[in-house]
Write a protein that holds these residues in place. Structure first.
Motif, mmCIF file in Angstrom:
data_model
loop_
_atom_site.group_PDB
_atom_site.id
_atom_site.type_symbol
_atom_site.label_atom_id
_atom_site.label_comp_id
_atom_site.label_asym_id
_atom_site.label_seq_id
_atom_site.Cartn_x
_atom_site.Cartn_y
_atom_site.Cartn_z
ATOM 1 N N PHE A 3 49.048 -10.772 50.142
ATOM 2 C CA PHE A 3 49.409 -12.147 49.800
ATOM 3 C C PHE A 3 50.922 -12.292 49.649
ATOM 4 O O PHE A 3 51.510 -13.288 50.079
ATOM 5 C CB PHE A 3 48.712 -12.566 48.504
ATOM 6 C CG PHE A 3 49.064 -13.960 48.062
ATOM 7 C CD1 PHE A 3 48.668 -15.058 48.816
ATOM 8 C CD2 PHE A 3 49.811 -14.185 46.909
ATOM 9 C CE1 PHE A 3 48.993 -16.348 48.426
ATOM 10 C CE2 PHE A 3 50.139 -15.461 46.510
ATOM 11 C CZ PHE A 3 49.725 -16.547 47.277
ATOM 12 N N ARG A 4 51.560 -11.292 49.068
ATOM 13 C CA ARG A 4 53.016 -11.314 48.902
ATOM 14 C C ARG A 4 53.706 -11.372 50.267
ATOM 15 O O ARG A 4 54.695 -12.080 50.451
ATOM 16 C CB ARG A 4 53.440 -10.062 48.116
ATOM 17 C CG ARG A 4 54.867 -10.092 47.571
ATOM 18 C CD ARG A 4 55.052 -8.932 46.588
ATOM 19 N NE ARG A 4 56.422 -8.842 46.125
ATOM 20 C CZ ARG A 4 56.928 -9.592 45.154
ATOM 21 N NH1 ARG A 4 56.169 -10.487 44.560
ATOM 22 N NH2 ARG A 4 58.189 -9.452 44.778
ATOM 23 N N ALA B 142 40.463 -15.419 49.282
ATOM 24 C CA ALA B 142 40.686 -16.543 50.196
ATOM 25 C C ALA B 142 40.869 -17.828 49.409
ATOM 26 O O ALA B 142 41.761 -18.634 49.700
ATOM 27 C CB ALA B 142 39.509 -16.673 51.162
ATOM 28 N N ARG B 143 40.042 -18.018 48.388
ATOM 29 C CA ARG B 143 40.145 -19.218 47.551
ATOM 30 C C ARG B 143 41.492 -19.261 46.827
ATOM 31 O O ARG B 143 42.166 -20.299 46.798
ATOM 32 C CB ARG B 143 39.009 -19.243 46.526
ATOM 33 C CG ARG B 143 39.009 -20.481 45.619
ATOM 34 C CD ARG B 143 38.039 -20.314 44.473
ATOM 35 N NE ARG B 143 38.463 -19.204 43.615
ATOM 36 C CZ ARG B 143 37.677 -18.627 42.706
ATOM 37 N NH1 ARG B 143 36.425 -19.030 42.560
ATOM 38 N NH2 ARG B 143 38.132 -17.631 41.966
ATOM 39 N N LYS C 242 31.936 -21.423 56.461
ATOM 40 C CA LYS C 242 31.065 -22.349 55.747
ATOM 41 C C LYS C 242 31.341 -22.333 54.249
ATOM 42 O O LYS C 242 31.146 -23.336 53.554
ATOM 43 C CB LYS C 242 29.594 -22.005 56.011
ATOM 44 C CG LYS C 242 29.092 -22.468 57.367
ATOM 45 C CD LYS C 242 27.622 -22.098 57.577
ATOM 46 C CE LYS C 242 27.131 -22.583 58.938
ATOM 47 N NZ LYS C 242 25.712 -22.206 59.186
ATOM 48 N N ILE C 243 31.800 -21.197 53.745
ATOM 49 C CA ILE C 243 32.132 -21.082 52.322
ATOM 50 C C ILE C 243 33.584 -21.497 52.081
ATOM 51 O O ILE C 243 33.872 -22.305 51.200
ATOM 52 C CB ILE C 243 31.912 -19.636 51.834
ATOM 53 C CG1 ILE C 243 30.447 -19.242 52.028
ATOM 54 C CG2 ILE C 243 32.318 -19.495 50.373
ATOM 55 C CD1 ILE C 243 30.157 -17.785 51.719
ATOM 56 N N VAL C 244 34.494 -20.960 52.878
ATOM 57 C CA VAL C 244 35.927 -21.172 52.668
ATOM 58 C C VAL C 244 36.327 -22.631 52.822
ATOM 59 O O VAL C 244 37.206 -23.122 52.105
ATOM 60 C CB VAL C 244 36.739 -20.284 53.638
ATOM 61 C CG1 VAL C 244 38.216 -20.639 53.608
ATOM 62 C CG2 VAL C 244 36.545 -18.819 53.288
ATOM 63 N N LYS C 245 35.684 -23.358 53.725
ATOM 64 C CA LYS C 245 36.107 -24.740 53.986
ATOM 65 C C LYS C 245 35.992 -25.634 52.762
ATOM 66 O O LYS C 245 36.708 -26.638 52.643
ATOM 67 C CB LYS C 245 35.323 -25.324 55.156
ATOM 68 C CG LYS C 245 33.854 -25.566 54.882
ATOM 69 C CD LYS C 245 33.168 -26.160 56.118
ATOM 70 C CE LYS C 245 31.706 -26.468 55.881
ATOM 71 N NZ LYS C 245 31.059 -27.031 57.092
ATOM 72 N N TYR C 246 35.132 -25.274 51.825
ATOM 73 C CA TYR C 246 34.970 -26.091 50.625
ATOM 74 C C TYR C 246 36.137 -25.930 49.652
ATOM 75 O O TYR C 246 36.262 -26.700 48.697
ATOM 76 C CB TYR C 246 33.646 -25.758 49.939
ATOM 77 C CG TYR C 246 32.451 -26.241 50.722
ATOM 78 C CD1 TYR C 246 32.156 -27.600 50.820
ATOM 79 C CD2 TYR C 246 31.635 -25.350 51.398
ATOM 80 C CE1 TYR C 246 31.071 -28.048 51.562
ATOM 81 C CE2 TYR C 246 30.539 -25.784 52.140
ATOM 82 C CZ TYR C 246 30.272 -27.137 52.214
ATOM 83 O OH TYR C 246 29.203 -27.582 52.949
#
Length: 295
Positions: A123-124, A164-165, A196-200
């Motif tokens: 992430f950095r 990811a969130r 399908k999960i990440v898009k929310y």
């Protein structure tokens, strides 16, 4: 016809005046700024936060203050290439040597080339390159474009849902209106379960900026080519340019950009300290730059 054009132009002028008034209102609502926060909070910056919150001053203020707090703790402007260079050895994320048709900086992401296991360092590295993309935006341009190549991607190389969130939250909340468009090129069918999960986690505006491109889907290909010159677009994305990531040459560019960034943020002494053998942790931290409101 002239009357319609005149009325439309008049409405645009009124909107512009209202927006400028809102920006002034937002600035007036903030406590006194100092240090890097003063450097960060330009009028253009305030407009991006206003745009992200539909020109609601209170919501924009809250969002901006949360970013200022995050930046004072995470210090993205202090990240240097030598700290994250190992993450870039395979070219999994890097700034392209071309722009889109609007002059935007382009980041190329190739998640299938994941080469490390530390989520924090990954992430950095991404934050460093987002800051670098912003640093290299041409005058008058405030947004970047992302090209994501899924060659070699599997669920085993994908980041955990929580990571990811968290990543999406930082990008949406602390880099508002910086992303113009993100093209996901030819993702495998198995990616659909992840998506399908990440898009929310995406807000409505960001969701609209994410476009899937499939080589056999003419409309999606044409959409991407409306943003990019085919001569610049790498073959991995259906273009004609040969994509060659040279880590050594890219590192040289990033080291030069680190100097440019240090000058921008007034961190010349910090770079000197690092060069003299001191670690970044030994450098005194930037104090909180939001002064308390006057009672």
């Amino acid at each position: 016809m002239f009357s319609r054009w005149s009325n439309s132009n008049h409405v645009q002028e009124n909107d512009s005046l209202q927006h400028e008034s809102k920006v002034k209102e937002l600035r007036a609502s903030l406590p006194p700024l100092s240090g890097r926060c003063l450097n960060y909070c330009t009028d253009a910056c305030l407009r991006r936060y206003m745009e992200a919150r539909n020109w609601n001053v209170d919501k924009s203020k809250k969002m901006l203050e949360e970013t200022i707090k995050w930046r004072s703790i995470y210090k993205p402007e202090e990240i240097r290439w030598h700290e994250v260079a190992v993450e870039g050895e395979t070219g999994k994320v890097y700034r392209a040597n071309f722009h889109d048709r609007h002059g935007r900086t382009v980041l190329i992401l190739r998640p299938g080339k994941q080469n490390t296991t530390s989520l924090d360092n990954q992430f950095r590295h991404l934050v460093y390159l987002i800051e670098n993309a912003i640093l290299n935006l041409p005058e008058g341009q405030e947004q970047m474009a992302w090209l994501i190549d899924f060659t070699g991607w599997t669920l085993s190389t994908s980041v955990p849902i929580k990571s990811a969130r968290d990543t999406i939250n930082v990008l949406q909340n602390h880099y508002p209106e910086r992303l113009a468009i993100a093209f996901l090129y030819n993702p495998p069918r198995i990616f659909e379960a992840f998506w399908k999960i990440v898009k929310y986690f995406l807000d409505a505006k960001t969701f609209q900026k994410v476009k899937f491109v499939y080589p056999k889907n003419k409309d999606s290909v044409e959409l991407m080519r409306s943003y990019f010159d085919e001569e610049n677009l790498p073959t991995e994305f259906g273009g004609r340019a040969v994509l060659q990531y040279n880590h050594e040459e890219f590192s040289k560019q990033m080291i030069q950009d680190d100097i440019k960034s240090a000058n921008l943020w007034g961190l010349d002494d910090k770079l000197q300290s690092v060069g003299n053998g001191h670690s970044l942790a030994e450098v005194a931290p930037e104090p909180v730059c939001l002064a308390p409101p006057v009672s």
